[in-house]
Structures are given as structure tokens and as C-alpha cells.
Write an enzyme that holds these catalytic residues in place. Sequence first.
Site, PDB file in Angstrom:
ATOM      1  N   HIS A   1      -2.125   7.635  -1.489  1.00 31.14           N
ATOM      2  CA  HIS A   1      -2.852   6.361  -1.390  1.00 31.14           C
ATOM      3  C   HIS A   1      -3.974   6.359  -2.415  1.00 31.14           C
ATOM      4  O   HIS A   1      -5.071   6.838  -2.151  1.00 31.14           O
ATOM      5  CB  HIS A   1      -3.395   6.184   0.039  1.00 31.14           C
ATOM      6  CG  HIS A   1      -4.045   4.858   0.284  1.00 31.14           C
ATOM      7  ND1 HIS A   1      -4.169   4.312   1.541  1.00 31.14           N
ATOM      8  CD2 HIS A   1      -4.623   3.959  -0.548  1.00 31.14           C
ATOM      9  CE1 HIS A   1      -4.784   3.147   1.468  1.00 31.14           C
ATOM     10  NE2 HIS A   1      -5.093   2.914   0.200  1.00 31.14           N
TER      11      HIS A   1
ATOM     12  N   HIS B   1      -5.301   3.735  -5.720  1.00 26.58           N
ATOM     13  CA  HIS B   1      -5.147   2.558  -6.592  1.00 26.58           C
ATOM     14  C   HIS B   1      -5.597   2.973  -7.985  1.00 26.58           C
ATOM     15  O   HIS B   1      -6.764   3.349  -8.159  1.00 26.58           O
ATOM     16  CB  HIS B   1      -5.995   1.402  -6.079  1.00 26.58           C
ATOM     17  CG  HIS B   1      -5.678   1.022  -4.659  1.00 26.58           C
ATOM     18  ND1 HIS B   1      -4.810  -0.006  -4.336  1.00 26.58           N
ATOM     19  CD2 HIS B   1      -6.090   1.550  -3.473  1.00 26.58           C
ATOM     20  CE1 HIS B   1      -4.716  -0.093  -3.015  1.00 26.58           C
ATOM     21  NE2 HIS B   1      -5.476   0.842  -2.462  1.00 26.58           N
TER      22      HIS B   1
ATOM     23  N   HIS C   1      -0.827  -1.699   3.363  1.00 30.78           N
ATOM     24  CA  HIS C   1      -2.137  -1.507   3.976  1.00 30.78           C
ATOM     25  C   HIS C   1      -2.137  -2.274   5.302  1.00 30.78           C
ATOM     26  O   HIS C   1      -1.792  -3.459   5.337  1.00 30.78           O
ATOM     27  CB  HIS C   1      -3.247  -2.081   3.093  1.00 30.78           C
ATOM     28  CG  HIS C   1      -3.589  -1.242   1.906  1.00 30.78           C
ATOM     29  ND1 HIS C   1      -2.660  -0.812   1.002  1.00 30.78           N
ATOM     30  CD2 HIS C   1      -4.787  -0.750   1.477  1.00 30.78           C
ATOM     31  CE1 HIS C   1      -3.265  -0.090   0.062  1.00 30.78           C
ATOM     32  NE2 HIS C   1      -4.560  -0.040   0.324  1.00 30.78           N
TER      33      HIS C   1
ATOM     34  N   GLU D   1      -6.785  -1.284   8.432  1.00 32.83           N
ATOM     35  CA  GLU D   1      -7.996  -0.786   7.762  1.00 32.83           C
ATOM     36  C   GLU D   1      -9.159  -1.580   8.375  1.00 32.83           C
ATOM     37  O   GLU D   1      -9.948  -1.042   9.142  1.00 32.83           O
ATOM     38  CB  GLU D   1      -7.905  -1.003   6.245  1.00 32.83           C
ATOM     39  CG  GLU D   1      -9.150  -0.592   5.473  1.00 32.83           C
ATOM     40  CD  GLU D   1      -9.066  -0.948   3.976  1.00 32.83           C
ATOM     41  OE1 GLU D   1      -8.243  -1.796   3.587  1.00 32.83           O
ATOM     42  OE2 GLU D   1      -9.870  -0.372   3.188  1.00 32.83           O
TER      43      GLU D   1
ATOM     44  N   ASP E   1      -8.038   6.602  -2.158  1.00 34.42           N
ATOM     45  CA  ASP E   1      -8.074   5.136  -2.231  1.00 34.42           C
ATOM     46  C   ASP E   1      -8.575   4.657  -3.602  1.00 34.42           C
ATOM     47  O   ASP E   1      -7.774   4.323  -4.465  1.00 34.42           O
ATOM     48  CB  ASP E   1      -8.928   4.574  -1.086  1.00 34.42           C
ATOM     49  CG  ASP E   1      -8.540   3.168  -0.681  1.00 34.42           C
ATOM     50  OD1 ASP E   1      -7.561   2.622  -1.224  1.00 34.42           O
ATOM     51  OD2 ASP E   1      -9.220   2.601   0.212  1.00 34.42           O
ATOM     52  N   ASP E   2      -9.895   4.613  -3.780  1.00 31.63           N
ATOM     53  CA  ASP E   2     -10.508   4.147  -5.031  1.00 31.63           C
ATOM     54  C   ASP E   2     -11.639   5.112  -5.383  1.00 31.63           C
ATOM     55  O   ASP E   2     -12.825   4.799  -5.216  1.00 31.63           O
ATOM     56  CB  ASP E   2     -11.059   2.722  -4.840  1.00 31.63           C
ATOM     57  CG  ASP E   2      -9.977   1.759  -4.409  1.00 31.63           C
ATOM     58  OD1 ASP E   2      -9.168   1.362  -5.255  1.00 31.63           O
ATOM     59  OD2 ASP E   2      -9.911   1.430  -3.204  1.00 31.63           O
TER      60      ASP E   2
END
EC number: 3.5.4.2
Length: 315
Positions: free
Chosen positions: A14, A16, A194, A197, A275-276
Site C-alpha cells: 500500500h 501511492h 481503499h 479508512e 501509504d504516502d
Amino acid sequence: MPEWLNALPKAELHLHLEGSLEPELLFALAERNQIALPWADVETLRAAYAFNNLQEFLDLYYAGANVLRTEQDFYDLTWAYLQRCKAQNVIHVEPFFDPQTHTDRGIPFEVVLRGIQQALLDGEKQLGISHGLILSFLRHLPEEEAFKTLEQAMPFRDAFIGVGLDSSEKGFPPRLFERVFAKARSEGLHAVAHAGEEGPPEYIWEALDLLKIKRIDHGVRAIEDERLMQRIIDEQIPLTVCPLSNIKLCVFEHMGQHNILEMLERGVKVTVNSDDPAYFGGYVGENFAALHEHLGMTEAQAKRLAQNSLDARLA
Ligand SMILES: Nc1ncnc2[nH]cnc12
Ligand SMILES: [Zn+2]
């Protein structure tokens, strides 16, 4: 980070790619592409990384992606991420990219894809990191737009292992994308999404039953629905959990409240992801380290989490 944590072989499921754009690279690309930025310098930009919710983050994330223009830009972005992976013993990656973030700005689909793909191939050859790329639809845009994106992707079908669903969750339930996911699956693509969340457990049910997903991205709100928990445990459906992201976006107030280890101990197939990372304060290694520091994650638990990530690979 403790060396034993760094040394564990892991997969990241996961991530991005646009969220791995570090402020330093963002400024370098802005200069290379002669783009004026609304932030004075790297420090000012980093100081803006304070969010109350998902949407506040997304607004900055989409603004940052504006510096990505050329094939070389997408290559550099992906290559920088893979080097971080190498340093942390991440041996396999299944990253997302958001084509619509770029095609809506007039960047051709193939420019985005070619840059990412070349870096992933070089990463395999030069760094020994295997991969499977996931094309993610933006859920705040209509399903019709997702269909167009899938159509643009089909000439490059072999470059992907699956499709995902990201961006603003609340108010954009998975059921809105049932048909485009069916089309993607009919092309042999895996589905992930997703869900849970910020959104309620119902969105996780929809993602499973209507989109027929193989993994749930985030899914931390599943814990509010006992019947859902039982299904996730019985069917061993992996959850790609992102602890630092959840704290930065106020899904949990602080790391001490995070439910990932409770889920692990209940038999949920949870994994640790970033994630980011450029926006949330760390890559996979820092996420593991935060669980060790704030939740008392043991070495045995870390090994199970890392093994889960290897078991939950789609590629
Ligand atoms: N955490 C996240 N949730 C939804 N969409 C995203 N796009 C990038 N990061 C995201
Ligand atoms: Zn995400």
C-alpha cells in the site's frame, strides 16, 4: 530503527507513488520544469504537512503532483522510492499510481506509465526488488471517467496486476464503481480498494461483495463490525494497514490507540505499509519502528506482520 527490524525481508502493498514525492525532489522537478510553487522553500512545504483529515492531505497531495510532467520525472519519483525500499529490506512492492491525477492535467497516460515502468524494471534488475503495479481510480470522479482510464490502460494491459480505488472516501462508496471493477476483473486484473479508512464498515462490505476485492486497503474500521471481523478472519482477507498515515490523518488520536496489533492477535491478516511516506513521516521501516516504540510490538509480532506482507502479494 532497530537493526533487526530493518533486516526483516518485507513487501510493501500500500504505497501511492505520488505520495513518495519528497519535498526536495518536488522542488528539483519544479525547477527543471520551470513551475512556480506556492511555497517559499522545502521547510515551508514540510511545515504545511499538518492535516486534520484525509481531504486536507489530498488537497496538498494533488497540488504537489503538479510538478510531475515528463517520463523522466515519473522515473525519478519511482526510482527514489525503490532506493528507500532497498535500504529497508523491502524486497517486493505493489505500488499504486493515480493516472487521472495526471491525464486530467494533459499529461499523456503513456508518459506516466513508461516512466514508472522503466524504473520498476530497473529496480528489479539493479536492486533485486520485484513488483506488481496497481492502477488506482479516483473515487471523487464519476465512474465514467474510471472507464475512460481503464480504456486508456488496456493497450498496456501487461504493465499491471490490478486496479484500486482511492481518494476521498466519505460520500463515495465502492458501489459507485461496481461496473468498472467488473470490467477490470473480466480483463484478468486483480481488484483492491481503499475502504474503512475514514468510511464506515459498510464500505468494506461493499468492496468485498460488489467489487470483489482481494485485499482491503486500510480497513481499520472493520473492528466496529463483529460479523465483518469474523468474515475477514475466516477468509484471511489481507488488510494493508498504514499506521503513520492513520495518525497523520487523525483516524486514531495517537499511535498508542492503533488497533493493528489487536487485529493481528485476533487472527486478521494485517500488513504494515507507508501509504504516502513523504507526507506522513516515514517509509515501511519507520512504520514498523513506530509500532515497536508506541505499541510494544515484539520481534515475533514483527516477523508475523512481515510474513503476512509476503503472503498477501498478488504478483
Ligand atoms: N490514504 C489515502 N486514502 C485515500 N486516497 C489516497 N490517495 C493517496 N493516499 C490516500
Ligand atoms: Zn492509500
